[in-house]
Design a protein around this motif. Structure first.
Motif, PDB file in Angstrom:
ATOM      1  N   GLY A   1      -0.835   4.133 -12.596  1.00  0.00           N
ATOM      2  CA  GLY A   1      -2.277   4.364 -12.592  1.00  0.00           C
ATOM      3  C   GLY A   1      -2.614   5.790 -12.237  1.00  0.00           C
ATOM      4  O   GLY A   1      -1.755   6.672 -12.175  1.00  0.00           O
ATOM      5  N   HIS A   2      -3.893   6.022 -11.965  1.00  0.00           N
ATOM      6  CA  HIS A   2      -4.422   7.330 -11.589  1.00  0.00           C
ATOM      7  C   HIS A   2      -4.679   7.271 -10.082  1.00  0.00           C
ATOM      8  O   HIS A   2      -5.631   6.632  -9.635  1.00  0.00           O
ATOM      9  CB  HIS A   2      -5.703   7.589 -12.376  1.00  0.00           C
ATOM     10  CG  HIS A   2      -6.229   8.982 -12.209  1.00  0.00           C
ATOM     11  ND1 HIS A   2      -7.245   9.459 -12.981  1.00  0.00           N
ATOM     12  CD2 HIS A   2      -5.912  10.003 -11.385  1.00  0.00           C
ATOM     13  CE1 HIS A   2      -7.533  10.703 -12.623  1.00  0.00           C
ATOM     14  NE2 HIS A   2      -6.724  11.040 -11.658  1.00  0.00           N
ATOM     15  N   TYR A   3      -3.825   7.944  -9.303  1.00  0.00           N
ATOM     16  CA  TYR A   3      -3.883   7.881  -7.850  1.00  0.00           C
ATOM     17  C   TYR A   3      -4.132   9.258  -7.267  1.00  0.00           C
ATOM     18  O   TYR A   3      -3.727  10.268  -7.824  1.00  0.00           O
ATOM     19  CB  TYR A   3      -2.572   7.324  -7.276  1.00  0.00           C
ATOM     20  CG  TYR A   3      -2.266   5.925  -7.743  1.00  0.00           C
ATOM     21  CD1 TYR A   3      -2.912   4.834  -7.173  1.00  0.00           C
ATOM     22  CD2 TYR A   3      -1.325   5.692  -8.743  1.00  0.00           C
ATOM     23  CE1 TYR A   3      -2.634   3.550  -7.596  1.00  0.00           C
ATOM     24  CE2 TYR A   3      -1.039   4.406  -9.164  1.00  0.00           C
ATOM     25  CZ  TYR A   3      -1.701   3.344  -8.591  1.00  0.00           C
ATOM     26  OH  TYR A   3      -1.434   2.068  -9.005  1.00  0.00           O
ATOM     27  N   CYS A   4      -4.800   9.284  -6.091  1.00  0.00           N
ATOM     28  CA  CYS A   4      -5.087  10.541  -5.402  1.00  0.00           C
ATOM     29  C   CYS A   4      -4.676  10.435  -3.938  1.00  0.00           C
ATOM     30  O   CYS A   4      -4.818   9.385  -3.311  1.00  0.00           O
ATOM     31  CB  CYS A   4      -6.574  10.880  -5.480  1.00  0.00           C
ATOM     32  SG  CYS A   4      -7.131  11.282  -7.150  1.00  0.00           S
ATOM     33  N   LEU A   5      -4.181  11.559  -3.405  1.00  0.00           N
ATOM     34  CA  LEU A   5      -3.799  11.672  -2.002  1.00  0.00           C
ATOM     35  C   LEU A   5      -4.981  12.238  -1.224  1.00  0.00           C
ATOM     36  O   LEU A   5      -5.520  13.282  -1.584  1.00  0.00           O
ATOM     37  CB  LEU A   5      -2.587  12.586  -1.866  1.00  0.00           C
ATOM     38  CG  LEU A   5      -2.150  12.945  -0.456  1.00  0.00           C
ATOM     39  CD1 LEU A   5      -1.670  11.700   0.292  1.00  0.00           C
ATOM     40  CD2 LEU A   5      -1.056  13.998  -0.498  1.00  0.00           C
ATOM     41  N   HIS A   6      -5.374  11.547  -0.169  1.00  0.00           N
ATOM     42  CA  HIS A   6      -6.489  11.972   0.691  1.00  0.00           C
ATOM     43  C   HIS A   6      -5.988  12.133   2.122  1.00  0.00           C
ATOM     44  O   HIS A   6      -4.977  11.561   2.497  1.00  0.00           O
ATOM     45  CB  HIS A   6      -7.608  10.917   0.682  1.00  0.00           C
ATOM     46  CG  HIS A   6      -8.291  10.770  -0.631  1.00  0.00           C
ATOM     47  ND1 HIS A   6      -9.474  11.405  -0.920  1.00  0.00           N
ATOM     48  CD2 HIS A   6      -7.968  10.069  -1.742  1.00  0.00           C
ATOM     49  CE1 HIS A   6      -9.851  11.091  -2.146  1.00  0.00           C
ATOM     50  NE2 HIS A   6      -8.946  10.283  -2.670  1.00  0.00           N
ATOM     51  N   SER A   7      -6.746  12.909   2.911  1.00  0.00           N
ATOM     52  CA  SER A   7      -6.429  13.044   4.337  1.00  0.00           C
ATOM     53  C   SER A   7      -7.723  13.092   5.139  1.00  0.00           C
ATOM     54  O   SER A   7      -8.805  13.315   4.587  1.00  0.00           O
ATOM     55  CB  SER A   7      -5.603  14.298   4.609  1.00  0.00           C
ATOM     56  OG  SER A   7      -6.423  15.432   4.656  1.00  0.00           O
ATOM     57  N   THR A   8      -7.582  12.939   6.453  1.00  0.00           N
ATOM     58  CA  THR A   8      -8.748  13.024   7.335  1.00  0.00           C
ATOM     59  C   THR A   8      -9.155  14.472   7.576  1.00  0.00           C
ATOM     60  O   THR A   8     -10.171  14.716   8.218  1.00  0.00           O
ATOM     61  CB  THR A   8      -8.444  12.339   8.686  1.00  0.00           C
ATOM     62  OG1 THR A   8      -7.242  12.903   9.230  1.00  0.00           O
ATOM     63  CG2 THR A   8      -8.297  10.842   8.520  1.00  0.00           C
ATOM     64  N   MET A   9      -8.389  15.428   7.050  1.00  0.00           N
ATOM     65  CA  MET A   9      -8.706  16.846   7.249  1.00  0.00           C
ATOM     66  C   MET A   9      -9.752  17.362   6.278  1.00  0.00           C
ATOM     67  O   MET A   9     -10.378  18.381   6.541  1.00  0.00           O
ATOM     68  CB  MET A   9      -7.432  17.691   7.104  1.00  0.00           C
ATOM     69  CG  MET A   9      -6.433  17.429   8.186  1.00  0.00           C
ATOM     70  SD  MET A   9      -4.860  18.316   8.039  1.00  0.00           S
ATOM     71  CE  MET A   9      -5.218  19.718   7.080  1.00  0.00           C
ATOM     72  N   GLN A  10      -9.923  16.698   5.145  1.00  0.00           N
ATOM     73  CA  GLN A  10     -10.883  17.165   4.147  1.00  0.00           C
ATOM     74  C   GLN A  10     -11.413  15.990   3.344  1.00  0.00           C
ATOM     75  O   GLN A  10     -10.783  14.950   3.258  1.00  0.00           O
ATOM     76  CB  GLN A  10     -10.234  18.188   3.208  1.00  0.00           C
ATOM     77  CG  GLN A  10      -9.085  17.639   2.389  1.00  0.00           C
ATOM     78  CD  GLN A  10      -8.353  18.731   1.639  1.00  0.00           C
ATOM     79  OE1 GLN A  10      -8.069  19.788   2.196  1.00  0.00           O
ATOM     80  NE2 GLN A  10      -8.053  18.482   0.378  1.00  0.00           N
ATOM     81  N   LYS A  11     -12.592  16.183   2.770  1.00  0.00           N
ATOM     82  CA  LYS A  11     -13.245  15.109   2.020  1.00  0.00           C
ATOM     83  C   LYS A  11     -12.686  14.971   0.601  1.00  0.00           C
ATOM     84  O   LYS A  11     -12.548  13.872   0.089  1.00  0.00           O
ATOM     85  CB  LYS A  11     -14.751  15.371   1.976  1.00  0.00           C
ATOM     86  CG  LYS A  11     -15.542  14.190   1.523  1.00  0.00           C
ATOM     87  CD  LYS A  11     -17.016  14.361   1.823  1.00  0.00           C
ATOM     88  CE  LYS A  11     -17.727  13.073   1.503  1.00  0.00           C
ATOM     89  NZ  LYS A  11     -18.707  12.731   2.490  1.00  0.00           N
ATOM     90  N   GLN A  12     -12.342  16.099  -0.024  1.00  0.00           N
ATOM     91  CA  GLN A  12     -11.819  16.090  -1.391  1.00  0.00           C
ATOM     92  C   GLN A  12     -10.352  15.670  -1.399  1.00  0.00           C
ATOM     93  O   GLN A  12      -9.635  15.885  -0.423  1.00  0.00           O
ATOM     94  CB  GLN A  12     -11.950  17.489  -2.007  1.00  0.00           C
ATOM     95  CG  GLN A  12     -13.376  17.968  -2.129  1.00  0.00           C
ATOM     96  CD  GLN A  12     -14.215  17.073  -3.030  1.00  0.00           C
ATOM     97  OE1 GLN A  12     -13.750  16.574  -4.028  1.00  0.00           O
ATOM     98  NE2 GLN A  12     -15.460  16.866  -2.633  1.00  0.00           N
ATOM     99  N   PRO A  13      -9.887  15.086  -2.506  1.00  0.00           N
ATOM    100  CA  PRO A  13      -8.463  14.727  -2.600  1.00  0.00           C
ATOM    101  C   PRO A  13      -7.578  15.973  -2.503  1.00  0.00           C
ATOM    102  O   PRO A  13      -7.944  17.050  -2.978  1.00  0.00           O
ATOM    103  CB  PRO A  13      -8.324  14.094  -3.986  1.00  0.00           C
ATOM    104  CG  PRO A  13      -9.705  13.797  -4.447  1.00  0.00           C
ATOM    105  CD  PRO A  13     -10.629  14.694  -3.704  1.00  0.00           C
ATOM    106  N   ILE A  14      -6.420  15.817  -1.912  1.00  0.00           N
ATOM    107  CA  ILE A  14      -5.452  16.908  -1.818  1.00  0.00           C
ATOM    108  C   ILE A  14      -4.780  17.121  -3.168  1.00  0.00           C
ATOM    109  O   ILE A  14      -4.613  18.241  -3.621  1.00  0.00           O
ATOM    110  CB  ILE A  14      -4.402  16.596  -0.739  1.00  0.00           C
ATOM    111  CG1 ILE A  14      -5.073  16.510   0.628  1.00  0.00           C
ATOM    112  CG2 ILE A  14      -3.280  17.618  -0.747  1.00  0.00           C
ATOM    113  CD1 ILE A  14      -4.185  15.985   1.717  1.00  0.00           C
TER     114      ILE A  14
END
Length: 130
Positions: A59-72
């Protein structure tokens, strides 16, 4: 007695011939290293982390973190991936893999912050009047 043995043997064969549907593997995520050490409490920690993940469906997956709102970073038509990220942080960081345009995390990983010297309370003055 023979009937009981036949019944038990038939039950055993039936139980072993019926197999359950294979379990769907759980999504996984790995954050290495898992800890970042700063010299003093409150000071930022500098580290390069390697994040790898695997899903059971492409699928289409994105990595996120609590450091920023936009996907890494995002991946299209993939069921796994990895990346390296340079981080400067003063607090714990949570990472998650989500489907594109979806807020529900499918897999999670964490970078925990530690320090060598704990921050002391009020600083003591080095001089006194009396």
């Amino acid at each position: 007695m023979k009937a009981l043995f036949t019944l038990l043997f038939t039950s055993y064969l039936f139980a072993n011939s019926v197999s359950a549907a294979p379990a769907t593997p759980e999504p996984t995520m790995s954050v290495q290293p898992a800890h970042c050490v700063a010299m003093k409490q409150g000071n930022p920690c500098y580290i390069t982390v390697e994040i790898s993940w695997n899903m059971h469906d492409t699928g289409h997956y994105c990595l996120h973190s609590t450091m920023q709102k936009q996907p890494i970073q995002c991946w299209q038509n993939q069921h796994g991936g990895q990346t390296e990220i340079d981080i400067k942080t003063s607090k714990n960081v949570a990472f998650s893999i989500r489907q594109f345009n979806n807020e529900t995390p499918l897999a999670k990983g964490f970078l925990k912050l530690a320090w060598v010297y704990k921050k002391k309370g009020k600083p003591r003055t080095s001089w006194r009047l009396f």
